[in-house]
Motif scaffolding. Structure first.
Motif, PDB file in Angstrom:
ATOM      1  N   ARG A 109     -24.229  52.182 -14.884  1.00 43.15           N
ATOM      2  CA  ARG A 109     -25.550  52.181 -14.261  1.00 43.15           C
ATOM      3  C   ARG A 109     -26.548  52.792 -15.249  1.00 43.15           C
ATOM      4  NH1 ARG A 109     -22.735  49.682 -11.428  1.00 43.15           N
ATOM      5  NH2 ARG A 109     -22.188  49.980  -9.252  1.00 43.15           N
ATOM      6  N   ARG A 110     -27.821  52.783 -14.856  1.00 43.41           N
ATOM      7  CA  ARG A 110     -28.871  53.336 -15.719  1.00 43.41           C
ATOM      8  C   ARG A 110     -29.775  54.246 -14.897  1.00 43.41           C
ATOM      9  NH1 ARG A 110     -31.305  50.179 -20.596  1.00 43.41           N
ATOM     10  NH2 ARG A 110     -29.092  50.263 -20.887  1.00 43.41           N
ATOM     11  N   THR A 111     -30.080  55.421 -15.431  1.00 39.28           N
ATOM     12  CA  THR A 111     -30.961  56.363 -14.745  1.00 39.28           C
ATOM     13  C   THR A 111     -32.398  55.877 -14.823  1.00 39.28           C
ATOM     14  OG1 THR A 111     -31.383  57.719 -16.692  1.00 39.28           O
ATOM     15  CG2 THR A 111     -29.446  58.311 -15.346  1.00 39.28           C
ATOM     16  N   LEU A 112     -33.256  56.529 -14.054  1.00 42.19           N
ATOM     17  CA  LEU A 112     -34.672  56.183 -14.019  1.00 42.19           C
ATOM     18  C   LEU A 112     -35.307  56.255 -15.405  1.00 42.19           C
ATOM     19  CD1 LEU A 112     -36.438  55.346 -11.653  1.00 42.19           C
ATOM     20  CD2 LEU A 112     -37.151  57.708 -11.410  1.00 42.19           C
ATOM     21  N   GLU A 132     -33.930  72.193  -5.279  1.00 42.22           N
ATOM     22  CA  GLU A 132     -33.136  71.132  -5.899  1.00 42.22           C
ATOM     23  C   GLU A 132     -33.233  71.295  -7.415  1.00 42.22           C
ATOM     24  OE1 GLU A 132     -31.159  68.491  -4.904  1.00 42.22           O
ATOM     25  OE2 GLU A 132     -31.217  69.478  -2.974  1.00 42.22           O
ATOM     26  N   PRO A 133     -32.108  71.229  -8.122  1.00 40.54           N
ATOM     27  CA  PRO A 133     -32.183  71.319  -9.575  1.00 40.54           C
ATOM     28  C   PRO A 133     -32.867  70.082 -10.153  1.00 40.54           C
ATOM     29  CG  PRO A 133     -29.959  70.772  -8.874  1.00 40.54           C
ATOM     30  CD  PRO A 133     -30.763  71.028  -7.638  1.00 40.54           C
ATOM     31  N   THR A 134     -33.592  70.283 -11.232  1.00 44.35           N
ATOM     32  CA  THR A 134     -34.201  69.130 -11.882  1.00 44.35           C
ATOM     33  C   THR A 134     -33.141  68.471 -12.741  1.00 44.35           C
ATOM     34  OG1 THR A 134     -34.955  70.522 -13.674  1.00 44.35           O
ATOM     35  CG2 THR A 134     -36.511  70.130 -11.879  1.00 44.35           C
ATOM     36  N   GLY A 135     -33.226  67.192 -12.875  1.00 46.17           N
ATOM     37  CA  GLY A 135     -32.243  66.479 -13.678  1.00 46.17           C
ATOM     38  C   GLY A 135     -32.549  65.004 -13.648  1.00 46.17           C
ATOM     39  N   LEU A 136     -31.557  64.240 -13.983  1.00 48.88           N
ATOM     40  CA  LEU A 136     -31.705  62.792 -14.022  1.00 48.88           C
ATOM     41  C   LEU A 136     -31.667  62.204 -12.621  1.00 48.88           C
ATOM     42  CD1 LEU A 136     -29.216  62.231 -16.966  1.00 48.88           C
ATOM     43  CD2 LEU A 136     -31.705  62.220 -17.098  1.00 48.88           C
ATOM     44  N   GLN A 137     -32.369  61.096 -12.441  1.00 50.78           N
ATOM     45  CA  GLN A 137     -32.345  60.387 -11.161  1.00 50.78           C
ATOM     46  C   GLN A 137     -31.717  59.021 -11.368  1.00 50.78           C
ATOM     47  OE1 GLN A 137     -36.400  60.350  -9.723  1.00 50.78           O
ATOM     48  NE2 GLN A 137     -35.978  62.165  -8.483  1.00 50.78           N
ATOM     49  N   LEU A 138     -30.833  58.647 -10.447  1.00 48.64           N
ATOM     50  CA  LEU A 138     -30.112  57.384 -10.519  1.00 48.64           C
ATOM     51  C   LEU A 138     -30.511  56.508  -9.340  1.00 48.64           C
ATOM     52  CD1 LEU A 138     -27.939  55.701 -11.952  1.00 48.64           C
ATOM     53  CD2 LEU A 138     -26.244  56.855 -10.511  1.00 48.64           C
ATOM     54  N   PRO A 139     -31.440  55.536  -9.560  1.00 44.10           N
ATOM     55  CA  PRO A 139     -31.833  54.652  -8.461  1.00 44.10           C
ATOM     56  C   PRO A 139     -30.755  53.606  -8.216  1.00 44.10           C
ATOM     57  CG  PRO A 139     -33.051  54.080 -10.452  1.00 44.10           C
ATOM     58  CD  PRO A 139     -32.178  55.264 -10.789  1.00 44.10           C
ATOM     59  N   LEU A 140     -30.289  53.512  -6.979  1.00 48.31           N
ATOM     60  CA  LEU A 140     -29.251  52.549  -6.607  1.00 48.31           C
ATOM     61  C   LEU A 140     -29.669  51.798  -5.360  1.00 48.31           C
ATOM     62  CD1 LEU A 140     -26.072  54.831  -7.012  1.00 48.31           C
ATOM     63  CD2 LEU A 140     -26.934  53.119  -8.643  1.00 48.31           C
ATOM     64  N   THR A 141     -29.386  50.510  -5.334  1.00 46.89           N
ATOM     65  CA  THR A 141     -29.612  49.721  -4.130  1.00 46.89           C
ATOM     66  C   THR A 141     -28.578  50.122  -3.083  1.00 46.89           C
ATOM     67  OG1 THR A 141     -28.114  47.957  -4.787  1.00 46.89           O
ATOM     68  CG2 THR A 141     -30.436  47.752  -5.513  1.00 46.89           C
ATOM     69  N   VAL A 193     -26.982  64.513 -11.872  1.00 50.80           N
ATOM     70  CA  VAL A 193     -27.728  63.284 -11.623  1.00 50.80           C
ATOM     71  C   VAL A 193     -27.900  63.150 -10.116  1.00 50.80           C
ATOM     72  CG1 VAL A 193     -27.724  60.780 -11.876  1.00 50.80           C
ATOM     73  CG2 VAL A 193     -26.784  62.214 -13.714  1.00 50.80           C
ATOM     74  N   ALA A 194     -29.133  62.955  -9.673  1.00 46.44           N
ATOM     75  CA  ALA A 194     -29.421  62.798  -8.244  1.00 46.44           C
ATOM     76  C   ALA A 194     -29.500  61.314  -7.901  1.00 46.44           C
ATOM     77  CB  ALA A 194     -30.739  63.479  -7.896  1.00 46.44           C
ATOM     78  N   VAL A 195     -28.813  60.915  -6.838  1.00 47.62           N
ATOM     79  CA  VAL A 195     -28.864  59.542  -6.351  1.00 47.62           C
ATOM     80  C   VAL A 195     -30.146  59.360  -5.547  1.00 47.62           C
ATOM     81  CG1 VAL A 195     -27.747  57.851  -4.839  1.00 47.62           C
ATOM     82  CG2 VAL A 195     -26.346  59.365  -6.276  1.00 47.62           C
ATOM     83  N   VAL A 196     -30.886  58.299  -5.857  1.00 47.63           N
ATOM     84  CA  VAL A 196     -32.075  57.955  -5.083  1.00 47.63           C
ATOM     85  C   VAL A 196     -31.946  56.495  -4.635  1.00 47.63           C
ATOM     86  CG1 VAL A 196     -33.606  59.637  -6.198  1.00 47.63           C
ATOM     87  CG2 VAL A 196     -33.427  57.348  -7.136  1.00 47.63           C
ATOM     88  N   PRO A 251     -28.581  58.677  -0.661  1.00 49.08           N
ATOM     89  CA  PRO A 251     -29.721  59.260  -1.375  1.00 49.08           C
ATOM     90  C   PRO A 251     -29.686  60.775  -1.206  1.00 49.08           C
ATOM     91  CG  PRO A 251     -30.405  57.352  -0.110  1.00 49.08           C
ATOM     92  CD  PRO A 251     -28.991  57.654   0.299  1.00 49.08           C
ATOM     93  N   GLY A 252     -29.880  61.481  -2.303  1.00 45.78           N
ATOM     94  CA  GLY A 252     -29.810  62.941  -2.282  1.00 45.78           C
ATOM     95  C   GLY A 252     -28.485  63.476  -2.791  1.00 45.78           C
ATOM     96  N   ASP A 253     -27.443  62.639  -2.832  1.00 47.79           N
ATOM     97  CA  ASP A 253     -26.170  63.088  -3.411  1.00 47.79           C
ATOM     98  C   ASP A 253     -26.398  63.462  -4.864  1.00 47.79           C
ATOM     99  OD1 ASP A 253     -24.764  62.668  -1.075  1.00 47.79           O
ATOM    100  OD2 ASP A 253     -23.690  60.891  -1.792  1.00 47.79           O
TER     101      ASP A 253
END
Length: 163
Positions: free
Chosen positions: A41-44, A21-30, A74-77, A61-63
């Motif tokens: 939205r705002r990244t981690l 998986e490439p490293t990058g920003l993570q985007l936590p979403l409900t 940006v990875a969706v978590v 999650p994982g998109d």
């Protein structure tokens, strides 16, 4: 000087199995936020992003999302959410609870020995009055997609529960 808002306009295709998986920003979403494909939205790490995605189903999650040039990933978590954990003394009790909650269009994460739903005091009282054990927890919420999968749109949360 503030960093520019990153405009995320498309999903990247899934990497081949076994690929790093490439490293990058993570985007936590409900769970609810994963169904809304437009908006700020705002990244981690605190970077502002603007979702401008095609309406082709809820995020999972994982998109992985990217900007127009493909330079940012940006990875969706799944964000941690306040939930109710419902347990019964039999599978039938849980099945009946799932039926009654489904009748109210409540998003549910289904497991063999428990149900998870967003914290709601009215639903908690209803479940406890049916003799179910209800406790509070905080964890990512991955509700069942329902009969129509991720492409059907109501105001309900749609995504996939883990197997």
């Amino acid at each position: 000087m503030a960093e520019a808002v990153i405009e995320l306009v498309r999903r990247l295709s899934s990497p081949p199995p076994g690929a790093e998986e490439p490293t990058g920003l993570q985007l936590p979403l409900t769970a609810e936020q994963r169904t809304v494909l437009r908006g700020r939205r705002r990244t981690l790490c605190g970077r502002d992003v603007l979702l401008q995605l095609p309406r082709d189903g809820a995020l999972q999650p994982g998109d992985r999302l990217t900007d127009g040039g493909g330079g940012v990933q940006v990875a969706v978590v799944a964000a941690v959410e306040p939930l109710l954990r419902v347990q019964g003394t039999s599978a039938l009790e849980l099945l009946q609870a799932a039926y009654h909650l489904g009748n109210r269009h409540v998003a549910l994460e289904l497991h063999e020995r428990e149900l998870l739903l967003l914290d709601d005091s009215v639903l908690q009282q209803m479940l406890e009055s049916r003799g179910l054990m209800v406790s509070h927890c905080e964890r990512p919420f991955l509700p069942e997609g329902g009969a129509y999968g991720g492409g059907h749109t109501h105001n309900h949360t749609h995504s996939h529960a883990p197997s």
